[in-house]
Design a protein around this motif. Structure first.
Motif, PDB file in Angstrom:
ATOM      1  N   ALA A  43       0.828  -1.211   0.000  1.00  0.00           N
ATOM      2  CA  ALA A  43       0.000   0.000   0.000  1.00  0.00           C
ATOM      3  C   ALA A  43       0.859   1.255   0.000  1.00  0.00           C
ATOM      4  O   ALA A  43       0.399   2.338  -0.411  1.00  0.00           O
ATOM      5  N   GLY A  44       2.114   1.124   0.434  1.00  0.00           N
ATOM      6  CA  GLY A  44       3.013   2.277   0.510  1.00  0.00           C
ATOM      7  C   GLY A  44       3.476   2.791  -0.824  1.00  0.00           C
ATOM      8  O   GLY A  44       4.043   3.895  -0.902  1.00  0.00           O
ATOM      9  N   VAL A  45       3.259   2.032  -1.912  1.00  0.00           N
ATOM     10  CA  VAL A  45       3.679   2.522  -3.229  1.00  0.00           C
ATOM     11  C   VAL A  45       2.905   3.780  -3.607  1.00  0.00           C
ATOM     12  O   VAL A  45       3.349   4.553  -4.470  1.00  0.00           O
ATOM     13  N   MET A  46       1.750   3.990  -2.947  1.00  0.00           N
ATOM     14  CA  MET A  46       0.958   5.173  -3.282  1.00  0.00           C
ATOM     15  C   MET A  46       1.587   6.457  -2.753  1.00  0.00           C
ATOM     16  O   MET A  46       1.124   7.561  -3.083  1.00  0.00           O
ATOM     17  N   LYS A  47       2.669   6.356  -1.986  1.00  0.00           N
ATOM     18  CA  LYS A  47       3.385   7.553  -1.524  1.00  0.00           C
ATOM     19  C   LYS A  47       4.449   7.985  -2.539  1.00  0.00           C
ATOM     20  O   LYS A  47       5.060   9.042  -2.376  1.00  0.00           O
ATOM     21  N   MET A  48       4.659   7.160  -3.574  1.00  0.00           N
ATOM     22  CA  MET A  48       5.663   7.504  -4.579  1.00  0.00           C
ATOM     23  C   MET A  48       5.060   8.439  -5.629  1.00  0.00           C
ATOM     24  O   MET A  48       3.837   8.586  -5.727  1.00  0.00           O
ATOM     25  N   ALA A  49       5.927   9.051  -6.410  1.00  0.00           N
ATOM     26  CA  ALA A  49       5.472   9.955  -7.467  1.00  0.00           C
ATOM     27  C   ALA A  49       4.819   9.151  -8.585  1.00  0.00           C
ATOM     28  O   ALA A  49       5.063   7.954  -8.744  1.00  0.00           O
ATOM     29  N   ASN A  50       3.984   9.801  -9.352  1.00  0.00           N
ATOM     30  CA  ASN A  50       3.376   9.148 -10.511  1.00  0.00           C
ATOM     31  C   ASN A  50       4.462   8.704 -11.495  1.00  0.00           C
ATOM     32  O   ASN A  50       5.480   9.379 -11.685  1.00  0.00           O
ATOM     33  N   GLY A  51       4.230   7.527 -12.118  1.00  0.00           N
ATOM     34  CA  GLY A  51       5.190   7.042 -13.102  1.00  0.00           C
ATOM     35  C   GLY A  51       5.626   5.624 -12.808  1.00  0.00           C
ATOM     36  O   GLY A  51       5.012   4.901 -12.019  1.00  0.00           O
ATOM     37  N   PHE A  52       6.710   5.224 -13.486  1.00  0.00           N
ATOM     38  CA  PHE A  52       7.260   3.880 -13.332  1.00  0.00           C
ATOM     39  C   PHE A  52       8.396   3.883 -12.309  1.00  0.00           C
ATOM     40  O   PHE A  52       9.237   4.796 -12.309  1.00  0.00           O
ATOM     41  N   MET A 103      -0.339   5.787 -10.543  1.00  0.00           N
ATOM     42  CA  MET A 103      -1.105   6.933 -11.019  1.00  0.00           C
ATOM     43  C   MET A 103      -1.613   7.688  -9.793  1.00  0.00           C
ATOM     44  O   MET A 103      -1.228   7.393  -8.667  1.00  0.00           O
ATOM     45  N   ASP A 104      -2.485   8.653  -9.992  1.00  0.00           N
ATOM     46  CA  ASP A 104      -2.948   9.473  -8.875  1.00  0.00           C
ATOM     47  C   ASP A 104      -3.597   8.633  -7.779  1.00  0.00           C
ATOM     48  O   ASP A 104      -3.267   8.743  -6.601  1.00  0.00           O
ATOM     49  N   LYS A 105      -4.532   7.780  -8.143  1.00  0.00           N
ATOM     50  CA  LYS A 105      -5.300   7.015  -7.163  1.00  0.00           C
ATOM     51  C   LYS A 105      -4.968   5.522  -7.158  1.00  0.00           C
ATOM     52  O   LYS A 105      -5.289   4.825  -6.193  1.00  0.00           O
ATOM     53  N   PHE A 106      -4.351   5.032  -8.231  1.00  0.00           N
ATOM     54  CA  PHE A 106      -4.095   3.601  -8.346  1.00  0.00           C
ATOM     55  C   PHE A 106      -2.610   3.325  -8.561  1.00  0.00           C
ATOM     56  O   PHE A 106      -1.881   4.137  -9.152  1.00  0.00           O
ATOM     57  N   GLY A 107      -2.209   2.152  -8.101  1.00  0.00           N
ATOM     58  CA  GLY A 107      -0.859   1.676  -8.360  1.00  0.00           C
ATOM     59  C   GLY A 107      -0.916   0.194  -8.716  1.00  0.00           C
ATOM     60  O   GLY A 107      -1.700  -0.567  -8.135  1.00  0.00           O
ATOM     61  N   PHE A 108      -0.075  -0.219  -9.675  1.00  0.00           N
ATOM     62  CA  PHE A 108      -0.010  -1.622 -10.088  1.00  0.00           C
ATOM     63  C   PHE A 108       1.434  -2.079  -9.951  1.00  0.00           C
ATOM     64  O   PHE A 108       2.350  -1.415 -10.462  1.00  0.00           O
TER      65      PHE A 108
END
Length: 529
Positions: A43-52, A103-108
């Motif tokens: 869940a912590g990946v959502m603290k990173m900047a948008n992108g790869f 992305m803003d709200k989602f991360g994969f």
């Protein structure tokens, strides 16, 4: 690339959590919001900047193991040729690969790593359990002049469970994000070894006379068969109810025949005044016993591969109540793994008849080798803009899993071999020297919960302390190199084994101890775009 591993570097009894170079240098990554959060805090990946975002790490691992067995036979006159058995592990490649698109709200995210291993090492001189029964041949054959034994033995076991995971993360708000995913685990264990050239010295140290043990047993079995041929003939002639002395008095046998048969009975530990029918049973039993013993002492080898796969879902929550405070929580469900034996060669451990044998790894047999459910909780706190503190705790539900463990050749439940579940406590500090460099250090305490029934020379779990040091270099704003070194030292473990002394049927206690330590060198690259 070749990956040869099978030991526990960090994590529970069968779970590896040393899953990035950044972890090696800090030892507390459970609240990570960087590229390795894919594993430690999805869940912590959502603290990173948008992108790869990508992370590629490798660890090179060195481990030493020691098993010491102090067994001595009756009167301390006999025992093992050596007390100390050393094993080594060298794993040049232990990779961890992570990728995230945020992305803003989602991360994969996707991750690949060696998620577990059941233990293993290379022992160039085998292990005590391979040699104990062989050492008993010296007192068992003392009446024939046995003074020493020797053998060639070797064992190597490897184990690696590769994990392939995917997850979806979602940002609820600036404070809370969540994630869910699933891991696919492929497991492979290999066992290779041999026990060859078991020999007994029927001479002296000055004039040795080394003879193969299976040949000695074949000779004894032949003597018993020859005696049985004589007694069987007497039973067939109607003299089975007579003793040898009575048969001699009735001139059914000669004095020389009586003396030979009585001498044979004495050699096989039987009184001489028993009926001939009973003597016949003694000789036939001895012929079968020594024939089978000879088979067990022949050259043996093992070449076994076990494979299987399973799935495990996981959940994660990340909470940031303050700008400089982050909390990561992850729960992994248990992975049910059933491994199937592919056996090319196998060790024979017993015979149930002259032709039917019991082997260590029957071809096609299925055994459980689960990974347990686990919970991790981590906290990262920025004490100052340059100094960051990280702590973490891991808890493993070992008692609810099935590790396929055997005690005295019988599969047992984990609840029988675990008094408590395994847990770990970690803490680390990072200090940013400059915009380009930071240094870090950490400590990890791992507390095992196994009891003495789990411990053996092949599989043992020990409480440990690990110290990690290292740092990171931010070559570019989006490119970081992590470097780390870890040293783990383990508490000495041990147990009293009860060895069955076959010549007399007595049980002889012996103390056995277990020691190990390991070192890890890690390098990793994190980059984003």
């Amino acid at each position: 690339m070749a990956l040869t591993t099978g030991t526990l570097f960090a994590g529970g009894v069968v779970t590896n959590t040393n899953q990035s170079a950044a972890w090696v240098r800090l030892l507390a990554r459970d609240a990570s919001t960087e590229a390795d959060a894919v594993y430690f805090n999805p869940a912590g990946v959502m603290k990173m900047a948008n992108g790869f975002h990508f992370s590629i790490s490798n660890q090179t691992i060195f481990e030493n193991r020691e098993v010491e067995n102090f067994y001595k036979g009756p009167g301390d006159s006999y025992g093992l040729n050596q007390s100390l058995y050393k094993g080594t592990i060298f794993a040049p490649v232990f990779p961890s690969i992570y990728a995230t698109y945020k992305m803003d709200k989602f991360g994969f995210s996707f991750g690949f790593n060696p998620i577990g291993g059941g233990g293993g090492a290379k022992y160039n001189k085998g292990l005590p359990s391979f040699e104990l029964a062989v050492s008993d041949l010296v007192p068992a054959l003392a009446s024939q002049g046995a003074t020493a034994y020797r053998l060639n033995t070797y064992f190597k076991g490897t184990s690696v469970f590769f994990g392939f995971q995917g997850a979806v993360s979602y940002k609820i708000n600036d404070m809370i994000s969540v994630a869910g995913g699933i891991r696919y685990v492929t497991a492979k264990n290999t066992y290779n070894g041999y026990l060859n050239n078991v020999e007994i010295n029927l001479g002296t140290n000055d004039t040795p006379a080394w003879i193969r043990a299976d040949a000695i047993m074949k000779g004894i079995a032949g003597n018993a068969s020859t005696a049985a041929a004589s007694t069987s003939a007497l039973v067939g002639a109607g003299a089975g109810s007579l003793t040898l002395a009575q048969a001699e008095a009735a001139t059914i046998i000669t004095t020389q025949q009586r003396m030979q048969l009585e001498g044979a009975l004495t050699a096989f530990g039987s009184p001489t005044n028993i009926p001939i029918a009973q003597a016949d049973a003694v000789f036939k039993g001895a012929a079968a016993k020594y024939t089978l013993t000879g088979k067990l002492l022949r050259d043996q080898s093992a070449d076994v591969t076990q494979t299987g796969s399973g799935f495990a879902p996981f959940l994660s929550v990340n909470i940031s109540p303050l700008e400089n405070l982050n909390i990561g929580i992850k729960y992994e469900f248990a992975t049910k793994l059933e491994l199937k034996n592919k056996t090319v060669k196998d060790f024979t451990t017993a015979y149930t008849s002259l032709t039917d044998s019991v082997t260590m790894f029957p071809n096609g047999e299925k055994v459980r080798s689960d990974l347990p459910a686990m919970l991790s909780v981590g906290v990262a706190y920025g004490i100052t803009p340059k100094l960051n503190l990280s702590v973490g705790v891991h808890y493993y539900w070992d008692k609810n899993a099935n590790y396929g463990h055997q005690v005295d050749g019988v599969y047992v439940s984990n609840k029988e071999i675990f008094d408590k579940n395994y847990y770990e406590l970690a803490a680390g500090l990072e200090y940013k020297i400059s915009k380009m460099f930071l240094v870090s250090a950490g400590y990890l305490y791992s507390k095992t919960g196994v009891n003495k029934d789990y411990q053996s020379d092949l599989t043992n779990s020990l409480t440990s302390s690990s110290v990690g040091i290292g740092g990171a270099i931010d070559i570019l704003e989006n490119l970081r190199i992590n470097l780390g070194f870890l040293y783990a030292f383990y508490d000495k473990g041990g147990k009293t084994i009860n060895h069955f002394f076959s010549p007399t049927g007595d049980t002889i206690p012996a103390q056995e101890t277990y020691k190990k330590d390991n070192k890890v060198i890690a390098i990793g690259v994190d980059f984003s775009f």
